[in-house]
Scaffold this active site. Sequence first.
Site, mmCIF file in Angstrom:
data_model
loop_
_atom_site.group_PDB
_atom_site.id
_atom_site.type_symbol
_atom_site.label_atom_id
_atom_site.label_comp_id
_atom_site.label_asym_id
_atom_site.label_seq_id
_atom_site.Cartn_x
_atom_site.Cartn_y
_atom_site.Cartn_z
ATOM 1 N N TYR A 33 -9.220 7.880 1.780
ATOM 2 C CA TYR A 33 -8.529 6.785 1.101
ATOM 3 C C TYR A 33 -8.383 6.965 -0.405
ATOM 4 C CZ TYR A 33 -9.366 4.556 5.566
ATOM 5 O OH TYR A 33 -9.391 4.267 6.908
ATOM 6 N N HIS A 78 0.311 2.262 5.509
ATOM 7 C CA HIS A 78 -1.040 2.794 5.695
ATOM 8 C C HIS A 78 -1.244 3.918 4.698
ATOM 9 C CE1 HIS A 78 -1.739 0.465 9.282
ATOM 10 N NE2 HIS A 78 -0.525 0.791 9.669
#
Length: 145
Positions: free
Chosen positions: A22, A97
């Site tokens: 991430y 995403h």
Amino acid sequence: MQILVLNGPNLNLLGKREPSVYGAKSFEDFYVELGEKFPAIQLNYLQSNLEGDLVTSIQNLANKFDGIVLNAGGYTHTSVAIRDAISATNIPVIEVHISNVTNRESFRHQSYITPVCAGLIMGFGLESYTLGVQALCQLIQNKQQ
């Protein structure tokens, strides 16, 4: 133009949670940069770890915004309620995403919300949000013409 950026569970941990997946930047830091990239757009940001809060936000705020950029996090793969809330709106929703979920665990391969969203962007890190805002702007402008 007003756009809501709506994040689901665990996205408050960006910068701390699995930086290899991430990234190392917090969403709050990125959100400042996002606003600088789109000075003519009024961006608003909400994050919740609670499914019901996300549903309520979509229901109550959809009529106040021109579009929503939504990262539903883990609820992407489980929430019929969020899907139904999106279906009940009359504004475009772009699903985003950070990672390419199709390259991850098999349980992440199904999205309940993709079929009711105007589009899907994934795998570009936090820039997925930038692309989501750009896509929404284009959709909204095309709708207004």
